[in-house]
Scaffold this motif. Structure first.
Motif, PDB file in Angstrom:
ATOM      1  N   MET A   3       0.867  -1.182   0.000  1.00  0.00           N
ATOM      2  CA  MET A   3       0.000   0.000   0.000  1.00  0.00           C
ATOM      3  C   MET A   3       0.907   1.237   0.000  1.00  0.00           C
ATOM      4  SD  MET A   3       0.900  -0.845   3.206  1.00  0.00           S
ATOM      5  CE  MET A   3      -0.194  -1.950   4.021  1.00  0.00           C
ATOM      6  N   ASP A   4       0.373   2.352  -0.418  1.00  0.00           N
ATOM      7  CA  ASP A   4       1.134   3.596  -0.339  1.00  0.00           C
ATOM      8  C   ASP A   4       1.432   3.881   1.127  1.00  0.00           C
ATOM      9  OD1 ASP A   4       0.605   3.741  -3.039  1.00  0.00           O
ATOM     10  OD2 ASP A   4      -0.564   5.589  -2.945  1.00  0.00           O
ATOM     11  N   ILE A   5       2.647   4.389   1.381  1.00  0.00           N
ATOM     12  CA  ILE A   5       3.006   4.769   2.752  1.00  0.00           C
ATOM     13  C   ILE A   5       3.681   6.137   2.727  1.00  0.00           C
ATOM     14  CG2 ILE A   5       3.271   2.395   3.567  1.00  0.00           C
ATOM     15  CD1 ILE A   5       6.348   2.891   3.439  1.00  0.00           C
ATOM     16  N   LEU A  44       5.350   7.278  -0.600  1.00  0.00           N
ATOM     17  CA  LEU A  44       6.030   6.195  -1.297  1.00  0.00           C
ATOM     18  C   LEU A  44       4.949   5.266  -1.839  1.00  0.00           C
ATOM     19  CD1 LEU A  44       8.872   5.053  -1.924  1.00  0.00           C
ATOM     20  CD2 LEU A  44       8.611   3.635   0.119  1.00  0.00           C
ATOM     21  N   PRO A  45       4.819   5.181  -3.167  1.00  0.00           N
ATOM     22  CA  PRO A  45       3.757   4.349  -3.744  1.00  0.00           C
ATOM     23  C   PRO A  45       3.947   2.858  -3.449  1.00  0.00           C
ATOM     24  CG  PRO A  45       4.704   5.833  -5.388  1.00  0.00           C
ATOM     25  CD  PRO A  45       5.583   5.895  -4.178  1.00  0.00           C
ATOM     26  N   ALA A  46       2.850   2.143  -3.361  1.00  0.00           N
ATOM     27  CA  ALA A  46       2.881   0.696  -3.180  1.00  0.00           C
ATOM     28  C   ALA A  46       3.795   0.059  -4.220  1.00  0.00           C
ATOM     29  CB  ALA A  46       1.469   0.125  -3.296  1.00  0.00           C
ATOM     30  N   GLU A  60       6.988   0.303  -4.501  1.00  0.00           N
ATOM     31  CA  GLU A  60       8.292   0.968  -4.617  1.00  0.00           C
ATOM     32  C   GLU A  60       9.174   0.532  -3.445  1.00  0.00           C
ATOM     33  OE1 GLU A  60       9.602   3.126  -7.026  1.00  0.00           O
ATOM     34  OE2 GLU A  60       7.867   2.333  -8.116  1.00  0.00           O
ATOM     35  N   PRO A  61      10.471   0.362  -3.653  1.00  0.00           N
ATOM     36  CA  PRO A  61      11.338  -0.105  -2.558  1.00  0.00           C
ATOM     37  C   PRO A  61      11.406   0.872  -1.387  1.00  0.00           C
ATOM     38  CG  PRO A  61      12.456  -0.310  -4.675  1.00  0.00           C
ATOM     39  CD  PRO A  61      11.196   0.474  -4.921  1.00  0.00           C
ATOM     40  N   VAL A  62      11.183   0.335  -0.205  1.00  0.00           N
ATOM     41  CA  VAL A  62      11.450   1.051   1.034  1.00  0.00           C
ATOM     42  C   VAL A  62      12.936   0.909   1.347  1.00  0.00           C
ATOM     43  CG1 VAL A  62      10.930   1.182   3.506  1.00  0.00           C
ATOM     44  CG2 VAL A  62       9.132   0.549   1.882  1.00  0.00           C
ATOM     45  N   HIS A  63      13.434  -0.318   1.136  1.00  0.00           N
ATOM     46  CA  HIS A  63      14.859  -0.632   1.266  1.00  0.00           C
ATOM     47  C   HIS A  63      15.275  -1.362  -0.004  1.00  0.00           C
ATOM     48  CE1 HIS A  63      13.545  -0.767   5.573  1.00  0.00           C
ATOM     49  NE2 HIS A  63      14.559   0.076   5.655  1.00  0.00           N
ATOM     50  N   GLU A  64      16.416  -0.981  -0.539  1.00  0.00           N
ATOM     51  CA  GLU A  64      17.016  -1.750  -1.637  1.00  0.00           C
ATOM     52  C   GLU A  64      18.520  -1.619  -1.490  1.00  0.00           C
ATOM     53  OE1 GLU A  64      16.422  -2.946  -6.250  1.00  0.00           O
ATOM     54  OE2 GLU A  64      15.781  -0.927  -5.665  1.00  0.00           O
ATOM     55  N   MET A  65      19.153  -2.754  -1.169  1.00  0.00           N
ATOM     56  CA  MET A  65      20.577  -2.789  -0.890  1.00  0.00           C
ATOM     57  C   MET A  65      21.250  -3.916  -1.655  1.00  0.00           C
ATOM     58  SD  MET A  65      18.931  -1.863   2.124  1.00  0.00           S
ATOM     59  CE  MET A  65      19.014  -0.512   3.266  1.00  0.00           C
ATOM     60  N   TRP A  66      22.534  -3.711  -1.913  1.00  0.00           N
ATOM     61  CA  TRP A  66      23.355  -4.666  -2.653  1.00  0.00           C
ATOM     62  C   TRP A  66      24.684  -4.855  -1.924  1.00  0.00           C
ATOM     63  CZ3 TRP A  66      21.323  -6.273  -7.429  1.00  0.00           C
ATOM     64  CH2 TRP A  66      20.260  -5.501  -7.929  1.00  0.00           C
ATOM     65  N   ILE A  67      25.205  -6.070  -1.984  1.00  0.00           N
ATOM     66  CA  ILE A  67      26.559  -6.354  -1.494  1.00  0.00           C
ATOM     67  C   ILE A  67      27.229  -7.264  -2.513  1.00  0.00           C
ATOM     68  CG2 ILE A  67      27.915  -7.648   0.210  1.00  0.00           C
ATOM     69  CD1 ILE A  67      26.058  -6.692   2.350  1.00  0.00           C
ATOM     70  N   ARG A  68      28.502  -6.978  -2.792  1.00  0.00           N
ATOM     71  CA  ARG A  68      29.345  -7.910  -3.557  1.00  0.00           C
ATOM     72  C   ARG A  68      30.611  -8.149  -2.747  1.00  0.00           C
ATOM     73  NH1 ARG A  68      30.953  -5.390  -8.349  1.00  0.00           N
ATOM     74  NH2 ARG A  68      29.021  -6.080  -9.297  1.00  0.00           N
ATOM     75  N   PRO A 112      15.132   4.552   4.090  1.00  0.00           N
ATOM     76  CA  PRO A 112      14.142   5.502   4.604  1.00  0.00           C
ATOM     77  C   PRO A 112      14.702   6.884   4.939  1.00  0.00           C
ATOM     78  CG  PRO A 112      14.695   3.874   6.263  1.00  0.00           C
ATOM     79  CD  PRO A 112      15.376   3.450   4.998  1.00  0.00           C
ATOM     80  N   TYR A 113      16.006   7.010   5.073  1.00  0.00           N
ATOM     81  CA  TYR A 113      16.609   8.289   5.442  1.00  0.00           C
ATOM     82  C   TYR A 113      17.686   8.671   4.439  1.00  0.00           C
ATOM     83  CZ  TYR A 113      14.428   7.077   9.870  1.00  0.00           C
ATOM     84  OH  TYR A 113      13.520   6.717  10.829  1.00  0.00           O
ATOM     85  N   PRO A 114      17.876   9.951   4.196  1.00  0.00           N
ATOM     86  CA  PRO A 114      18.919  10.389   3.258  1.00  0.00           C
ATOM     87  C   PRO A 114      20.323   9.966   3.677  1.00  0.00           C
ATOM     88  CG  PRO A 114      17.398  12.199   3.714  1.00  0.00           C
ATOM     89  CD  PRO A 114      17.043  11.080   4.649  1.00  0.00           C
ATOM     90  N   VAL A 115      20.575   9.765   4.973  1.00  0.00           N
ATOM     91  CA  VAL A 115      21.914   9.386   5.439  1.00  0.00           C
ATOM     92  C   VAL A 115      22.228   7.898   5.234  1.00  0.00           C
ATOM     93  CG1 VAL A 115      21.949  11.233   7.152  1.00  0.00           C
ATOM     94  CG2 VAL A 115      21.200   8.942   7.834  1.00  0.00           C
TER      95      VAL A 115
END
Length: 180
Positions: A41-43, A51-53, A55-63, A83-86
């Motif tokens: 749902m939108d949040i 943030l539209p339903a 859409e990633p709230v968190h999206e992270m990558w590790i290599r 969720p935060y700019p930092v």
């Protein structure tokens, strides 16, 4: 066998974790992990933006680039959505993991270097399935005593119920370490 039928419900949150292992031309291994959280749902995010339903709230990558002994030779962490700019700024701290060996005490050593305010909860969580993927990538064949130094214990011995040193699989794969 699938799970039993669920009660009537509506979706709220989805987390997808995908990990992949690659053999590199230089003899090293790249293990990649991707984590993506979405809402159904939108949040309003923590910056009070819609943030539209989906859409990633968190999206992270590790290599992680590792050698045959599971030692981290290089690592890259990226936060595409948080969720935060930092949030993306902490990724550089994951360089502290270079030199660690994936093995006993792995999670404790990771927490010492990038736990709490020194890291990102989601990137630290992603390191567990990435570490498991590293084992699955490097130890792709049947286990054996071949290649072990004299007296060296097989790394999978006693790592789970199936590889109990008193069990049939230990007797089959590691006869000199089998303890009936």
């Amino acid at each position: 066998m699938p799970l039993s039928p669920a009660s009537q419900r509506e979706p709220v949150h989805s987390r997808v974790v995908k990990c992949r292992g690659f053999r590199r031309a230089d003899g090293l291994w790249d293990i990649e992990g991707h984590l993506c959280d979405t809402k159904s749902m939108d949040i309003e995010d923590y910056g009070h933006n819609r943030l539209p339903a989906g859409e990633p709230v968190h999206e992270m990558w590790i290599r992680m680039t590792i050698d045959n002994s599971l030692r981290i030779r290089a690592i890259e962490a990226v936060t595409d959505a948080g969720p935060y700019p930092v949030c993306p700024a902490i990724a550089v701290n994951f360089q502290r993991l270079v030199g660690l060996v994936i093995g006993p005490g792995w999670r404790r050593k990771v927490r010492e270097r990038v736990g709490g305010v020194q890291g990102c909860t989601h990137l630290v969580e992603l390191l567990s399935p990435v570490a498991t993927t590293a084992y699955q990538t490097i130890y792709s064949g049947e286990p054996s005593e071949e290649g072990l130094a004299p007296g060296e214990r097989p790394p999978l011995l006693n790592s789970c119920h199936a590889f109990d040193e008193k069990g049939a699989l230990a007797a089959r794969y590691w006869p000199s370490f089998h303890r009936p």
